[in-house]
Design a protein around this motif. Sequence first.
Motif, PDB file in Angstrom:
ATOM      1  N   PRO A 176       0.941  -1.143   0.050  1.00 34.11           N
ATOM      2  CA  PRO A 176      -0.167  -0.014  -0.045  1.00 34.11           C
ATOM      3  C   PRO A 176       0.971   1.148  -0.098  1.00 34.11           C
ATOM      4  O   PRO A 176       1.918   1.172   0.462  1.00 34.11           O
ATOM      5  CB  PRO A 176      -0.847  -0.065   1.319  1.00 34.11           C
ATOM      6  CG  PRO A 176       0.100  -1.110   2.210  1.00 34.11           C
ATOM      7  CD  PRO A 176       0.771  -2.017   1.234  1.00 34.11           C
ATOM      8  N   ILE A 177       0.376   2.495  -0.673  1.00 30.75           N
ATOM      9  CA  ILE A 177       1.000   3.620  -0.541  1.00 30.75           C
ATOM     10  C   ILE A 177       0.409   4.401   0.474  1.00 30.75           C
ATOM     11  O   ILE A 177      -0.690   4.879   0.335  1.00 30.75           O
ATOM     12  CB  ILE A 177       0.947   4.314  -2.257  1.00 30.75           C
ATOM     13  CG1 ILE A 177       1.515   3.446  -3.089  1.00 30.75           C
ATOM     14  CG2 ILE A 177       1.617   5.514  -1.992  1.00 30.75           C
ATOM     15  CD1 ILE A 177       1.203   3.758  -4.485  1.00 30.75           C
ATOM     16  N   SER A 178       1.050   4.474   1.637  1.00 30.66           N
ATOM     17  CA  SER A 178       0.612   5.028   2.844  1.00 30.66           C
ATOM     18  C   SER A 178       1.243   6.344   3.262  1.00 30.66           C
ATOM     19  O   SER A 178       2.622   6.181   3.257  1.00 30.66           O
ATOM     20  CB  SER A 178       0.632   4.094   3.958  1.00 30.66           C
ATOM     21  OG  SER A 178       0.106   4.623   5.087  1.00 30.66           O
ATOM     22  N   THR A 179       0.496   7.112   3.410  1.00 27.14           N
ATOM     23  CA  THR A 179       1.363   8.637   3.832  1.00 27.14           C
ATOM     24  C   THR A 179       0.741   9.004   5.106  1.00 27.14           C
ATOM     25  O   THR A 179       1.374  10.023   5.909  1.00 27.14           O
ATOM     26  CB  THR A 179       1.338   9.888   2.670  1.00 27.14           C
ATOM     27  OG1 THR A 179      -0.135   9.536   2.707  1.00 27.14           O
ATOM     28  CG2 THR A 179       1.957   9.556   1.761  1.00 27.14           C
ATOM     29  N   THR A 180       0.010   8.166   5.710  1.00 25.89           N
ATOM     30  CA  THR A 180      -0.755   8.576   7.210  1.00 25.89           C
ATOM     31  C   THR A 180      -0.452   7.430   8.152  1.00 25.89           C
ATOM     32  O   THR A 180      -0.283   6.377   7.576  1.00 25.89           O
ATOM     33  CB  THR A 180      -2.161   8.848   7.134  1.00 25.89           C
ATOM     34  OG1 THR A 180      -2.965   7.991   6.646  1.00 25.89           O
ATOM     35  CG2 THR A 180      -2.480  10.140   6.029  1.00 25.89           C
ATOM     36  N   ARG A 181      -0.469   7.734   9.131  1.00 24.87           N
ATOM     37  CA  ARG A 181      -0.290   6.542  10.218  1.00 24.87           C
ATOM     38  C   ARG A 181      -1.827   5.817  10.594  1.00 24.87           C
ATOM     39  O   ARG A 181      -1.840   4.551  11.075  1.00 24.87           O
ATOM     40  CB  ARG A 181       0.003   6.919  11.859  1.00 24.87           C
ATOM     41  CG  ARG A 181       1.367   7.727  11.744  1.00 24.87           C
ATOM     42  CD  ARG A 181       1.791   7.958  12.955  1.00 24.87           C
ATOM     43  NE  ARG A 181       0.921   8.839  13.701  1.00 24.87           N
ATOM     44  CZ  ARG A 181       1.033   9.537  15.009  1.00 24.87           C
ATOM     45  NH1 ARG A 181       1.929   8.929  15.734  1.00 24.87           N
ATOM     46  NH2 ARG A 181       0.268  10.193  15.302  1.00 24.87           N
ATOM     47  N   CYS A 182      -2.921   6.468   9.926  1.00 26.43           N
ATOM     48  CA  CYS A 182      -3.926   6.038  10.075  1.00 26.43           C
ATOM     49  C   CYS A 182      -4.158   4.747   9.148  1.00 26.43           C
ATOM     50  O   CYS A 182      -3.687   4.721   7.963  1.00 26.43           O
ATOM     51  CB  CYS A 182      -5.337   7.113   9.833  1.00 26.43           C
ATOM     52  SG  CYS A 182      -4.864   8.574  10.609  1.00 26.43           S
ATOM     53  N   GLU A 207      -5.400  15.503   6.324  1.00 27.20           N
ATOM     54  CA  GLU A 207      -5.911  15.790   5.109  1.00 27.20           C
ATOM     55  C   GLU A 207      -4.511  16.078   4.169  1.00 27.20           C
ATOM     56  O   GLU A 207      -4.568  15.693   2.905  1.00 27.20           O
ATOM     57  CB  GLU A 207      -6.795  17.010   5.053  1.00 27.20           C
ATOM     58  CG  GLU A 207      -8.284  16.342   5.575  1.00 27.20           C
ATOM     59  CD  GLU A 207      -8.405  16.478   6.911  1.00 27.20           C
ATOM     60  OE1 GLU A 207      -7.561  17.095   7.596  1.00 27.20           O
ATOM     61  OE2 GLU A 207      -9.261  15.961   7.622  1.00 27.20           O
ATOM     62  N   LEU A 208      -3.573  16.671   4.618  1.00 30.40           N
ATOM     63  CA  LEU A 208      -2.630  17.101   3.838  1.00 30.40           C
ATOM     64  C   LEU A 208      -1.817  16.049   3.457  1.00 30.40           C
ATOM     65  O   LEU A 208      -1.459  15.675   2.262  1.00 30.40           O
ATOM     66  CB  LEU A 208      -1.662  18.048   4.750  1.00 30.40           C
ATOM     67  CG  LEU A 208      -0.059  18.153   4.312  1.00 30.40           C
ATOM     68  CD1 LEU A 208      -0.200  19.058   2.878  1.00 30.40           C
ATOM     69  CD2 LEU A 208       0.848  18.821   5.275  1.00 30.40           C
ATOM     70  N   TRP A 209      -1.434  14.739   4.443  1.00 30.13           N
ATOM     71  CA  TRP A 209      -0.765  13.760   3.981  1.00 30.13           C
ATOM     72  C   TRP A 209      -1.608  12.853   3.271  1.00 30.13           C
ATOM     73  O   TRP A 209      -1.054  12.109   2.329  1.00 30.13           O
ATOM     74  CB  TRP A 209      -0.286  13.166   5.264  1.00 30.13           C
ATOM     75  CG  TRP A 209       0.678  13.897   6.223  1.00 30.13           C
ATOM     76  CD1 TRP A 209       0.463  14.330   7.404  1.00 30.13           C
ATOM     77  CD2 TRP A 209       1.762  14.777   5.752  1.00 30.13           C
ATOM     78  NE1 TRP A 209       1.229  15.053   7.986  1.00 30.13           N
ATOM     79  CE2 TRP A 209       2.244  15.263   6.856  1.00 30.13           C
ATOM     80  CE3 TRP A 209       2.362  14.773   4.507  1.00 30.13           C
ATOM     81  CZ2 TRP A 209       3.300  16.126   6.972  1.00 30.13           C
ATOM     82  CZ3 TRP A 209       3.667  15.713   4.354  1.00 30.13           C
ATOM     83  CH2 TRP A 209       3.737  16.357   5.534  1.00 30.13           C
ATOM     84  N   GLU A 210      -3.005  12.786   3.540  1.00 29.04           N
ATOM     85  CA  GLU A 210      -3.730  11.961   2.689  1.00 29.04           C
ATOM     86  C   GLU A 210      -3.885  12.627   1.090  1.00 29.04           C
ATOM     87  O   GLU A 210      -3.820  11.708   0.046  1.00 29.04           O
ATOM     88  CB  GLU A 210      -5.239  11.833   3.190  1.00 29.04           C
ATOM     89  CG  GLU A 210      -6.038  10.738   2.666  1.00 29.04           C
ATOM     90  CD  GLU A 210      -7.347  10.592   3.500  1.00 29.04           C
ATOM     91  OE1 GLU A 210      -8.266  11.345   3.243  1.00 29.04           O
ATOM     92  OE2 GLU A 210      -7.512   9.988   4.142  1.00 29.04           O
TER      93      GLU A 210
END
Length: 157
Positions: free
Chosen positions: A86-92, A111-114
């Motif tokens: 997965p391409i993930s930019t958040t910890r959520c 929202e910025l990282w998403e």
Amino acid sequence: MKLSTKGRYAVMAMADLGTHAGARPVSLADVAQRQEISLSYLEQLFGKLRKGGLVKSVRGPGGGYLLARGAGDIRVSDIIMAVDEPISTTRCSAGSPAGCHSDKGRCLTHELWEALGRQIYLFLSSVSLADVCERRILLRGAEMFPHGDGDAVAAAQ
């Protein structure tokens, strides 16, 4: 951004395959040697790439792997997703309404990282394996920044 060696190595190996395959299959041992990746690790990755319909295997003497379709028809995002990266930019957790804070709230910059994650995915979806094999990536960056900002991106690389 979280992109582990699994995703990076899968793209490297596919680019090697796209560059060296013709009508003849390419052995994973050759890919492993050229790209300095463990053969056993490549075998795991190519099992997933085969299941994802990106490569096909040829058994027997002179066997190996071929691209399942043209390099221009394979997107970098397809490769990464095929190896379950997965391409993930958040910890959520992806798709979860709950955030990563202890009270299940989202951080101020969520929202910025998403949005960044979506842009990364869009970029990787716009780049074909042929673009990588033919080293047309810098041209892609220039297309994304038509007002001269691509020069700054290219200089930063």
